[in-house]
Write an enzyme that holds these catalytic residues in place. Structure first.
Site, PDB file in Angstrom:
ATOM      1  N   CYS A 186       0.912  -1.195   0.026  1.00 55.77           N
ATOM      2  CA  CYS A 186       0.009   0.010   0.004  1.00 55.77           C
ATOM      3  C   CYS A 186       0.879   1.139  -0.003  1.00 55.77           C
ATOM      4  O   CYS A 186       1.604   1.539   1.053  1.00 55.77           O
ATOM      5  CB  CYS A 186      -0.762  -0.057   1.126  1.00 55.77           C
ATOM      6  SG  CYS A 186      -1.830   1.592   1.695  1.00 55.77           S
TER       7      CYS A 186
ATOM      8  N   CYS B 162      -0.139   3.735   2.812  1.00 52.97           N
ATOM      9  CA  CYS B 162       0.476   3.059   4.131  1.00 52.97           C
ATOM     10  C   CYS B 162       2.171   3.625   4.500  1.00 52.97           C
ATOM     11  O   CYS B 162       2.478   4.099   5.438  1.00 52.97           O
ATOM     12  CB  CYS B 162       0.331   1.898   4.112  1.00 52.97           C
ATOM     13  SG  CYS B 162      -1.379   0.994   4.063  1.00 52.97           S
TER      14      CYS B 162
END
Length: 143
Positions: A66, A69
């Site tokens: 991600c 993230c």
């Protein structure tokens, strides 16, 4: 009990920091300043690491694939450093912790939780700049 190594922001001493403890908070062995408490947790140790923490916990439910993230991670670490002794940052890789992911019905990553004594006080999804995250954390914990 697993532990990690954290460098003291004040004096630079490397310190071993436990993943979980029901009482106490990590301090530098050299200068006695509070240390940033940043640890990982998974399905097996989530209760001990998060729910039994002696301070409020910012839980980062993330995934290694991600992009947002990875973008928000330094901001979260900065908050943990700024609030050393008052906040614990726990990172949970949702790919390796399907029970936690299911428990909190994670639909998007990153998902951030603020918990205290096992109770979820606030939740948000997505990355945000450090100023917005700081306001969110401080607003939640000042209630």
């Amino acid at each position: 009990m697993a532990s990690g190594i954290v460098e003291c922001p004040q004096c630079g001493t490397r310190n071993r920091v436990p993943s979980s403890t029901a009482s106490g908070k990590p301090r530098c062995a050299q200068c006695r300043q509070w240390l940033p408490w940043i640890v990982d947790a998974g399905d097996a140790d989530y209760t001990a690491v998060v729910e039994q923490a002696s301070v409020p916990v910012l839980v980062d439910l993330w995934a290694p694939w991600c992009g947002p993230c990875r973008t928000v991670s330094p901001a979260l670490e900065q908050l943990a450093t700024e609030r050393a002794g008052r906040l614990k940052l726990v990172k949970v890789n949702v790919d390796n912790a399907p029970q936690i992911s299911h428990r909190f019905e994670v639909q998007a990553v990153p998902t951030l939780l603020i918990t205290q004594r096992g109770k979820v006080l606030a939740r948000r999804a997505g990355a945000a700049p450090v100023a917005a995250l700081r306001a969110w954390v401080d607003g939640t914990l000042s209630d």
